[in-house]
Design a protein around this motif. Structure first.
Motif, PDB file in Angstrom:
ATOM      1  N   LYS A 140       0.763  -1.107   0.140  1.00  0.00           N
ATOM      2  CA  LYS A 140      -0.264   0.246  -0.135  1.00  0.00           C
ATOM      3  C   LYS A 140       0.782   0.878  -0.473  1.00  0.00           C
ATOM      4  O   LYS A 140       1.222   1.443   1.073  1.00  0.00           O
ATOM      5  CB  LYS A 140      -1.323  -0.042   1.432  1.00  0.00           C
ATOM      6  CG  LYS A 140      -1.807  -1.560   1.309  1.00  0.00           C
ATOM      7  CD  LYS A 140      -2.678  -0.797   3.297  1.00  0.00           C
ATOM      8  CE  LYS A 140      -3.938  -2.488   2.869  1.00  0.00           C
ATOM      9  NZ  LYS A 140      -4.394  -2.470   3.890  1.00  0.00           N
ATOM     10  N   PRO A 141       1.128   1.744  -0.795  1.00  0.00           N
ATOM     11  CA  PRO A 141       1.565   3.227  -1.304  1.00  0.00           C
ATOM     12  C   PRO A 141       1.181   4.170   0.247  1.00  0.00           C
ATOM     13  O   PRO A 141       2.630   4.948   0.379  1.00  0.00           O
ATOM     14  CB  PRO A 141       1.228   3.361  -2.514  1.00  0.00           C
ATOM     15  CG  PRO A 141       0.692   3.036  -3.602  1.00  0.00           C
ATOM     16  CD  PRO A 141      -0.207   1.762  -2.298  1.00  0.00           C
ATOM     17  N   ALA A 142       0.519   4.322   0.802  1.00  0.00           N
ATOM     18  CA  ALA A 142       0.481   5.173   1.101  1.00  0.00           C
ATOM     19  C   ALA A 142       0.274   4.645   2.636  1.00  0.00           C
ATOM     20  O   ALA A 142       0.899   5.495   3.820  1.00  0.00           O
ATOM     21  CB  ALA A 142      -1.477   5.840   1.508  1.00  0.00           C
ATOM     22  N   GLU A 143       0.521   3.834   2.769  1.00  0.00           N
ATOM     23  CA  GLU A 143       1.258   2.800   4.342  1.00  0.00           C
ATOM     24  C   GLU A 143       3.402   2.183   4.410  1.00  0.00           C
ATOM     25  O   GLU A 143       3.742   1.691   4.573  1.00  0.00           O
ATOM     26  CB  GLU A 143       1.008   1.785   4.478  1.00  0.00           C
ATOM     27  CG  GLU A 143      -0.275   1.832   5.209  1.00  0.00           C
ATOM     28  CD  GLU A 143      -1.624   1.136   5.505  1.00  0.00           C
ATOM     29  OE1 GLU A 143      -0.865   0.760   6.561  1.00  0.00           O
ATOM     30  OE2 GLU A 143      -2.833   0.651   5.356  1.00  0.00           O
ATOM     31  N   HIS A 144       3.598   3.139   3.079  1.00  0.00           N
ATOM     32  CA  HIS A 144       4.998   2.456   2.729  1.00  0.00           C
ATOM     33  C   HIS A 144       5.696   2.986   3.374  1.00  0.00           C
ATOM     34  O   HIS A 144       6.787   2.031   3.883  1.00  0.00           O
ATOM     35  CB  HIS A 144       5.188   3.395   0.760  1.00  0.00           C
ATOM     36  CG  HIS A 144       7.082   3.662   0.925  1.00  0.00           C
ATOM     37  ND1 HIS A 144       7.405   2.466   0.252  1.00  0.00           N
ATOM     38  CD2 HIS A 144       7.451   3.902   1.244  1.00  0.00           C
ATOM     39  CE1 HIS A 144       8.628   2.725  -0.242  1.00  0.00           C
ATOM     40  NE2 HIS A 144       9.431   3.031   0.543  1.00  0.00           N
ATOM     41  N   GLN A 145       6.220   4.438   4.173  1.00  0.00           N
ATOM     42  CA  GLN A 145       7.502   4.599   5.219  1.00  0.00           C
ATOM     43  C   GLN A 145       6.486   3.952   6.445  1.00  0.00           C
ATOM     44  O   GLN A 145       7.810   2.931   7.591  1.00  0.00           O
ATOM     45  CB  GLN A 145       7.474   6.074   5.521  1.00  0.00           C
ATOM     46  CG  GLN A 145       8.763   5.931   6.662  1.00  0.00           C
ATOM     47  CD  GLN A 145       9.649   6.101   5.952  1.00  0.00           C
ATOM     48  OE1 GLN A 145       9.643   6.249   4.404  1.00  0.00           O
ATOM     49  NE2 GLN A 145      10.858   5.671   6.715  1.00  0.00           N
ATOM     50  N   GLU A 146       6.042   3.064   6.781  1.00  0.00           N
ATOM     51  CA  GLU A 146       5.072   3.160   7.799  1.00  0.00           C
ATOM     52  C   GLU A 146       5.776   0.900   7.930  1.00  0.00           C
ATOM     53  O   GLU A 146       6.211   0.684   8.494  1.00  0.00           O
ATOM     54  CB  GLU A 146       3.811   2.556   8.678  1.00  0.00           C
ATOM     55  CG  GLU A 146       4.006   2.068   9.362  1.00  0.00           C
ATOM     56  CD  GLU A 146       1.878   1.755  10.244  1.00  0.00           C
ATOM     57  OE1 GLU A 146       1.510   1.175  11.209  1.00  0.00           O
ATOM     58  OE2 GLU A 146       1.480   2.749   9.513  1.00  0.00           O
ATOM     59  N   LEU A 167      13.610   2.739  -1.611  1.00  0.00           N
ATOM     60  CA  LEU A 167      12.821   2.119  -2.048  1.00  0.00           C
ATOM     61  C   LEU A 167      11.565   3.618  -2.153  1.00  0.00           C
ATOM     62  O   LEU A 167      11.334   3.834  -0.714  1.00  0.00           O
ATOM     63  CB  LEU A 167      12.738   0.889  -1.681  1.00  0.00           C
ATOM     64  CG  LEU A 167      12.929  -0.172  -2.153  1.00  0.00           C
ATOM     65  CD1 LEU A 167      12.439  -1.559  -1.396  1.00  0.00           C
ATOM     66  CD2 LEU A 167      13.057  -0.478  -3.768  1.00  0.00           C
ATOM     67  N   GLN A 168      10.878   3.501  -2.924  1.00  0.00           N
ATOM     68  CA  GLN A 168      10.012   4.459  -3.215  1.00  0.00           C
ATOM     69  C   GLN A 168       8.638   4.189  -3.310  1.00  0.00           C
ATOM     70  O   GLN A 168       7.843   2.825  -3.530  1.00  0.00           O
ATOM     71  CB  GLN A 168      10.082   5.872  -4.709  1.00  0.00           C
ATOM     72  CG  GLN A 168      11.319   6.237  -4.503  1.00  0.00           C
ATOM     73  CD  GLN A 168      11.538   7.559  -3.065  1.00  0.00           C
ATOM     74  OE1 GLN A 168      11.130   7.889  -3.227  1.00  0.00           O
ATOM     75  NE2 GLN A 168      12.233   6.536  -2.637  1.00  0.00           N
ATOM     76  N   PRO A 169       7.265   4.631  -2.584  1.00  0.00           N
ATOM     77  CA  PRO A 169       6.136   4.580  -2.523  1.00  0.00           C
ATOM     78  C   PRO A 169       5.513   3.773  -4.357  1.00  0.00           C
ATOM     79  O   PRO A 169       5.862   4.502  -4.601  1.00  0.00           O
ATOM     80  CB  PRO A 169       5.348   5.941  -1.955  1.00  0.00           C
ATOM     81  CG  PRO A 169       6.194   6.221  -1.615  1.00  0.00           C
ATOM     82  CD  PRO A 169       7.225   6.138  -1.829  1.00  0.00           C
ATOM     83  N   GLY A 170       5.287   2.554  -3.918  1.00  0.00           N
ATOM     84  CA  GLY A 170       4.281   1.691  -5.123  1.00  0.00           C
ATOM     85  C   GLY A 170       5.275   1.318  -5.725  1.00  0.00           C
ATOM     86  O   GLY A 170       4.820  -0.248  -6.632  1.00  0.00           O
ATOM     87  N   GLN A 171       7.020   1.024  -5.774  1.00  0.00           N
ATOM     88  CA  GLN A 171       8.135  -0.056  -5.393  1.00  0.00           C
ATOM     89  C   GLN A 171       7.675  -1.101  -4.837  1.00  0.00           C
ATOM     90  O   GLN A 171       8.514  -2.677  -5.931  1.00  0.00           O
ATOM     91  CB  GLN A 171       9.433   0.674  -5.310  1.00  0.00           C
ATOM     92  CG  GLN A 171       9.841   1.672  -6.637  1.00  0.00           C
ATOM     93  CD  GLN A 171      11.177   1.757  -5.817  1.00  0.00           C
ATOM     94  OE1 GLN A 171      11.735   2.416  -4.919  1.00  0.00           O
ATOM     95  NE2 GLN A 171      11.932   1.303  -6.945  1.00  0.00           N
ATOM     96  N   PHE A 172       7.162  -1.918  -3.931  1.00  0.00           N
ATOM     97  CA  PHE A 172       6.404  -3.230  -3.933  1.00  0.00           C
ATOM     98  C   PHE A 172       6.179  -3.479  -4.591  1.00  0.00           C
ATOM     99  O   PHE A 172       6.016  -5.091  -4.474  1.00  0.00           O
ATOM    100  CB  PHE A 172       6.702  -2.734  -2.311  1.00  0.00           C
ATOM    101  CG  PHE A 172       7.014  -2.562  -1.377  1.00  0.00           C
ATOM    102  CD1 PHE A 172       8.476  -3.340  -0.678  1.00  0.00           C
ATOM    103  CD2 PHE A 172       7.081  -1.961  -0.411  1.00  0.00           C
ATOM    104  CE1 PHE A 172       9.182  -2.493  -0.376  1.00  0.00           C
ATOM    105  CE2 PHE A 172       7.855  -0.873   1.067  1.00  0.00           C
ATOM    106  CZ  PHE A 172       9.341  -2.075   1.027  1.00  0.00           C
ATOM    107  N   LYS A 173       4.990  -2.708  -5.439  1.00  0.00           N
ATOM    108  CA  LYS A 173       4.090  -4.031  -6.339  1.00  0.00           C
ATOM    109  C   LYS A 173       5.056  -4.452  -7.574  1.00  0.00           C
ATOM    110  O   LYS A 173       4.351  -4.859  -8.342  1.00  0.00           O
ATOM    111  CB  LYS A 173       3.647  -2.894  -6.742  1.00  0.00           C
ATOM    112  CG  LYS A 173       2.432  -2.671  -5.184  1.00  0.00           C
ATOM    113  CD  LYS A 173       0.806  -1.441  -6.235  1.00  0.00           C
ATOM    114  CE  LYS A 173      -0.053  -1.491  -4.682  1.00  0.00           C
ATOM    115  NZ  LYS A 173      -1.261  -0.362  -5.581  1.00  0.00           N
TER     116      LYS A 173
END
Length: 226
Positions: A22-28, A159-165
């Motif tokens: 979830k990009p919105a929860e990336h940093q957490e 890593l940036q938000p969304g990259q985990f996908k």
């Protein structure tokens, strides 16, 4: 790491699984990963100072216990040094090559560890495992694994938000194949990784996988070092 801490680790891994894509929860998610990951390495990795799984393993351990092969356990015959090698090699390959697109740290450590194998340890024959367990340099092995862990933490922070996908690039899989990172008999491992996203690699090779193997190491130590 006591039973309560193990339970908390498993519960936090479930939380990480739920949030990591979830990009919105990336940093957490990154911060939770860093906390989970620190439990798998020597104390001080994250500055917390709490005793870790590796701390528990190395406390008063004898070299003969580290090298003992084969062991008589329900789920493994491999030595503690083999398990440490295996989890370090898997994390090195998946984080540095498949996620980051860089080089394995292994190439700078092979001679120091006094090993000839370049692969992950999957499908290693008994005579290979016995020779490896007898000749590997344990101090260099621990240092290699620590270097891998530190590099993983750098990669995760980058890593940036969304990259985990992101799906694993087939070219990076081919690169590992060309480097002999898995034995021919273990090519199934590359197929498995090739179907994963970055999140899938983080949730298994970089966290759950070493957790499982370190638990085995602790049971080996408990059985053979009274």
């Amino acid at each position: 790491m006591n039973q309560e801490q193990r339970k908390a680790w498993n519960e936090n891994h479930k939380r990480l699984t739920d949030m990591i894509a979830k990009p919105a929860e990336h940093q957490e998610a990154v911060e939770l990963f860093l906390s989970q990951h620190a439990w798998l390495y020597a104390g001080g990795m994250d500055g917390d100072g709490h005793p870790t799984m590796e701390d528990e393993l190395v406390q008063d351990i004898k070299e003969e216990t580290l090298r003992r092969y084969p062991v008589e356990m329900p789920d493994t015959r491999n030595s503690i040094v083999w398990h440490l090698w295996h989890i370090a090699r898997i994390e090195d390959m998946t984080m540095n090559v498949l996620i980051h697109g860089g080089d394995q740290l292994f190439h700078n450590w092979q001679a120091k560890m006094n090993v000839t194998a370049v692969h992950s340890g999957n499908e290693m024959r008994e005579e290979e495992a016995a020779a490896f367990s007898a000749t590997v340099d344990p101090d260099a092995l621990f240092s290699y694994r620590l270097a891998v862990g530190r590099r993983t933490r750098e990669i995760m922070r980058s890593l940036q938000p969304g990259q985990f996908k992101t799906k694993v690039d087939p070219a990076r899989i081919r690169r590992l194949l060309e480097q002999g990172a898995v034995k021919d008999e273990a090519r199934w491992l590359l197929d498995y990784w090739g179907g994963k996203t970055f999140a899938g690699l983080v949730l298994m090779p970089a966290t759950r996988h070493p957790f499982v193997h370190l638990n085995r190491c602790l049971r080996i130590k408990e059985k053979y070092q009274k």
